[in-house]
Design an enzyme around this catalytic site. Structure first.
Site, PDB file in Angstrom:
ATOM      1  N   LYS A 210     112.820  51.957  90.177  1.00 19.29           N
ATOM      2  CA  LYS A 210     112.991  52.669  88.905  1.00 19.29           C
ATOM      3  C   LYS A 210     114.264  53.508  88.932  1.00 19.29           C
ATOM      4  CE  LYS A 210     108.052  52.697  88.018  1.00 19.29           C
ATOM      5  NZ  LYS A 210     106.759  53.352  88.131  1.00 19.29           N
TER       6      LYS A 210
ATOM      7  N   GLN B  23     104.382  59.023  89.805  1.00 19.63           N
ATOM      8  CA  GLN B  23     103.956  57.707  90.294  1.00 19.63           C
ATOM      9  C   GLN B  23     102.474  57.724  90.668  1.00 19.63           C
ATOM     10  OE1 GLN B  23     105.842  54.867  90.316  1.00 19.63           O
ATOM     11  NE2 GLN B  23     104.028  53.767  91.017  1.00 19.63           N
TER      12      GLN B  23
ATOM     13  N   ASP C  54     105.907  57.289  80.346  1.00 21.23           N
ATOM     14  CA  ASP C  54     104.932  56.293  80.816  1.00 21.23           C
ATOM     15  C   ASP C  54     103.912  55.967  79.717  1.00 21.23           C
ATOM     16  OD1 ASP C  54     105.019  54.989  83.211  1.00 21.23           O
ATOM     17  OD2 ASP C  54     104.122  56.615  84.380  1.00 21.23           O
TER      18      ASP C  54
END
Ligand code: NAP
Length: 284
Positions: free
Chosen positions: A53, A97, A120
């Protein structure tokens, strides 16, 4: 019939080139989209995801920050860091994460992220907006699937889509996005009786179960579209949930694993971060 293979990897490269140009234009106007990724612990798979990422955001010219914290980080410490990032103007997107260590309450962490930085798309505000058909940050994997279908010119309106999997991460949101685009959606999961009865009727099958080889040519009808989200490691090799070789002979379109849905996930994360930056500066 032999299916056309939809390579998310190629589409992702094309979209990232476009994003790079957009980031250059934004920077000329003094705006640098910034993504901060928080990783707790040393899980090798998570570390490889977050590095991916970070690398991808740097490649399109965004500001990218990776905060690595020890496994022993407390709930309070993580909440305090998120609060700091919520108040940092240079940070447009915050990504924690997942999964988090057992002692951390995941939902509280997700809800601590300011919805305007929830790239997200997991915050209940983002989820609620998605459910009610409003614009928001869509979760990256489901969003990537929608973009793949659109770019392949597969119209979902009126089609019967069977989604296998009902996680908050993939199954539920992809079904909702499809419903918002006027598809007729059936969800299947581990308690579904006679999976094949449902999948056989589908114009489009989206498989997100995490079970290698779950879907074979026996499960689908002629010319169905098959999107394989699964990522499994079998004998050291990455493979999806679909028996690619048999299904390819029957489907009209199919996505491979790897090089299918996976590269689109990070791409949509970049897209969401750029969108967050533009929103903050009143450009959209
Ligand atoms: P998850 O949270 O484990 O959910 C799996 C879902 O599949 C659950 O709803 C489960 O049903 C259902 N399921 C499991 N076995 C089944 C079976 N035999 N028949 C029908 N349904 C079954 O996983 P996830 O996070 O949604 O991820 C799904 C897969 O996609 C994983 O392989 C993951 O690695 C992959 N993934 C890929 C990407 C990417 O970027 N390519 C991103 C995210 C996830 P229950 O609800 O009844 O348990």
């Amino acid at each position: 019939m032999t299916a056309t293979v939809i390579y998310g990897k190629d589409l992702a490269a094309e979209l990232r080139n476009e994003m790079k140009e957009e980031v250059t234009r934004l920077k000329e106007n003094g705006i640098t989209p910034g993504l901060t990724v928080i990783l707790i612990g040393e899980d090798p798979a998570s570390l490889s995801y977050v590095r991916g990422k970070q690398k991808a955001s740097e490649k399109v010219g965004m500001e990218s920050d990776l905060i690595e914290l020890p496994e022993s980080t407390s709930q309070a410490e993580l909440l305090s860091l998120i609060s700091e990032l919520n108040n940092d103007d240079k940070v447009n997107g915050i990504l924690v994460q997942l999964p988090l260590p057992d002692h951390i309450e995941e939902q509280e962490i997700i809800e601590a992220i300011e919805p305007s930085k929830d790239v997200d798309g997991f915050h209940p505000v983002s989820v609620g907006r998605l459910m009610t058909g409003q614009d928001t940050f869509f979760p990256c994997t489901p969003y990537g699937i929608m973009v793949m279908l659109e770019k392949a010119k597969i119209d979902v309106a009126g089609k019967h889509v069977v989604v296998i999997g009902r996680s908050n991460l993939v199954g539920k949101p992809v079904g909702q996005l499809l419903l918002n685009e006027n598809a007729t959606v059936t969800y299947c999961h581990s308690k579904t009786r006679e999976l094949v009865y449902h999948t056989k009727q589908a114009d489009i099958v989206i498989v997100a179960a995490g079970k290698a080889g779950l879907i074979t040519d026996e499960h689908i009808k002629e010319e169905a579209v098959v999107i394989d989200v699964g990522v499994n490691r079998v004998d050291g090799k990455l493979t999806g949930d679909v028996d690619f070789d048999s299904v390819k002979q029957k489907a009209s379109y199919i996505t491979p694993v790897p090089k299918g849905v996976g590269p689109m996930t990070i791409t949509m994360l970049l897209y969401n971060t750029i969108k967050a930056a533009k929103k903050t500066h009143g450009l959209i």
